[in-house]
Scaffold this motif. Sequence first.
Motif, PDB file in Angstrom:
ATOM      1  N   HIS B 129       0.861  -1.313   0.086  1.00 20.71           N
ATOM      2  CA  HIS B 129       0.057  -0.021   0.084  1.00 20.71           C
ATOM      3  C   HIS B 129       0.849   1.124   0.118  1.00 20.71           C
ATOM      4  N   MET B 133       0.972   4.267  -2.678  1.00 17.50           N
ATOM      5  CA  MET B 133       0.824   5.533  -2.339  1.00 17.50           C
ATOM      6  C   MET B 133       2.085   6.631  -2.804  1.00 17.50           C
ATOM      7  N   THR B 163      -0.041  18.249   1.183  1.00 17.73           N
ATOM      8  CA  THR B 163      -1.268  17.781   1.504  1.00 17.73           C
ATOM      9  C   THR B 163      -2.306  17.575   0.782  1.00 17.73           C
ATOM     10  N   PHE B 166      -2.103  13.948  -0.315  1.00 15.52           N
ATOM     11  CA  PHE B 166      -2.395  13.125   0.765  1.00 15.52           C
ATOM     12  C   PHE B 166      -4.140  13.262   0.984  1.00 15.52           C
ATOM     13  N   ILE B 167      -4.681  14.224   0.923  1.00 20.16           N
ATOM     14  CA  ILE B 167      -5.983  14.151   1.101  1.00 20.16           C
ATOM     15  C   ILE B 167      -6.554  13.500  -0.167  1.00 20.16           C
ATOM     16  N   SER B 170      -6.195   9.725   0.422  1.00 21.39           N
ATOM     17  CA  SER B 170      -6.742   8.919   1.559  1.00 21.39           C
ATOM     18  C   SER B 170      -8.296   9.322   1.698  1.00 21.39           C
ATOM     19  N   SER B 171      -8.861  10.313   0.930  1.00 18.86           N
ATOM     20  CA  SER B 171     -10.300  10.759   0.741  1.00 18.86           C
ATOM     21  C   SER B 171     -10.771   9.410  -0.249  1.00 18.86           C
ATOM     22  N   ARG B 173      -9.753   6.448  -0.877  1.00 19.55           N
ATOM     23  CA  ARG B 173      -9.813   5.423   0.030  1.00 19.55           C
ATOM     24  C   ARG B 173     -10.718   5.300   0.780  1.00 19.55           C
ATOM     25  N   GLY B 174     -11.284   6.358   1.596  1.00 17.22           N
ATOM     26  CA  GLY B 174     -12.334   6.261   2.495  1.00 17.22           C
ATOM     27  C   GLY B 174     -13.632   6.193   1.743  1.00 17.22           C
ATOM     28  N   ILE B 175     -13.632   7.003   0.868  1.00 23.48           N
ATOM     29  CA  ILE B 175     -14.972   7.098   0.130  1.00 23.48           C
ATOM     30  C   ILE B 175     -15.182   5.508  -0.503  1.00 23.48           C
ATOM     31  N   ARG B 177     -14.099   2.598   0.736  1.00 18.10           N
ATOM     32  CA  ARG B 177     -14.452   1.753   1.754  1.00 18.10           C
ATOM     33  C   ARG B 177     -15.784   1.982   2.280  1.00 18.10           C
ATOM     34  N   GLU B 178     -16.266   3.269   2.229  1.00 17.95           N
ATOM     35  CA  GLU B 178     -17.677   3.420   2.770  1.00 17.95           C
ATOM     36  C   GLU B 178     -18.820   2.753   1.531  1.00 17.95           C
ATOM     37  N   LEU B 195     -15.853  16.035  -5.059  1.00 18.61           N
ATOM     38  CA  LEU B 195     -14.240  16.124  -4.626  1.00 18.61           C
ATOM     39  C   LEU B 195     -13.304  16.747  -5.493  1.00 18.61           C
TER      40      LEU B 195
END
Lengths: 204, 204
Positions: B129, B133, B163, B166-167, B170-171, B173-175, B177-178, B195
Amino acid sequence: MFSTIHNEQDQLSKQILNAASELYLKYGFKKVTMDDISKTIGKSRTSIYYYYKNREEVFQAVLSSLVQEVAAEIGNAMDEQKTIEEKIRAFCLTKITTSESKKPFFTAVEAGMNAEEKSRHSRVMEVVHQHLMDGEKIILTKALSESSSKKEIRLLTQEEQDTVIFILQSSIRGIKREMILKNSFDDLNTTVDVLTSMTIKWLE
Amino acid sequence: MFSTIHNEQDQLSKQILNAASELYLKYGFKKVTMDDISKTIGKSRTSIYYYYKNREEVFQAVLSSLVQEVAAEIGNAMDEQKTIEEKIRAFCLTKITTSESKKPFFTAVEAGMNAEEKSRHSRVMEVVHQHLMDGEKIILTKALSESSSKKEIRLLTQEEQDTVIFILQSSIRGIKREMILKNSFDDLNTTVDVLTSMTIKWLE
């Protein structure tokens, strides 16, 4: 008189959940029986069964009250702020810090679970997660609506509002996960500042 | 002449990885031996050991080539687009679709692993991972730099650039997952559009 009885019942119900919480933290969910809980609060098992049918129901209730606690912490942190920019920043930061502070509890709860129990537990956790998402959505919807009535931000369509809330919630979760993997929260403030600023520019 | 030898070696090395990949997909990492790989490609085990010390090294190499493949897919999708807005949208969408397309491979790879093996495997996956990245960061840095030299977006400080990258990473990836939890990717395009738009407004 009815309300007194009701209060006493609420009291006992809270006592049960507090006792169960502490026992889970010490011994994990697996080892804690209804008997342990009844001994801890010094009440008969019958009085516990009056509120909760079995140990699973106690556990569910502990998790529900935890979700309410986290949602309340996030809501309070936002209420302390005036502008929508400050409220969004507070949402992001509090969501990360409160969920991190609950982590030892969840690690303890899972102690001694085998693969099958863990898989059942992770399905329970998905439901818990969804409840928290729903609670947060209510809080964020309120903040956005208030802000747009004050003309601080533009009027959003329902879809825009739902989408920006979903992005904030999942982004913060994604950011938290990456920071846990990197084992460093050093960039948390900078990251949240930029995410907040991106959101505000889009909302304006 | 040297380059011919070099090419043949590269060929064999690729053959080994392709064969290993297919065997993992069929039987899981745990069951695939060096012998299986040598039989599949019809070469001696010695020739495989020339490239890879043991089965773990073969596995690492398969994972590395997978990371390169995913990063290349993301990079290509971005290269096909002209504006930074289109490139960011392509990044988000391709990151979700390619990683979802690799999922059956990873599910298969983990087949039959016990708890200890899974935990070792999840540490390996963390490294994989991190490599992805890093690869994505290079691609996004290039896109942002080019866009800012064209004055399409403002000039970013190093910290701002790191930054926002990175946002985005990770965003998304978070999206993802949800959406997996909700078991629906119906809102993917709308979510990625917002986004992207948030990011562009911040970059302008």
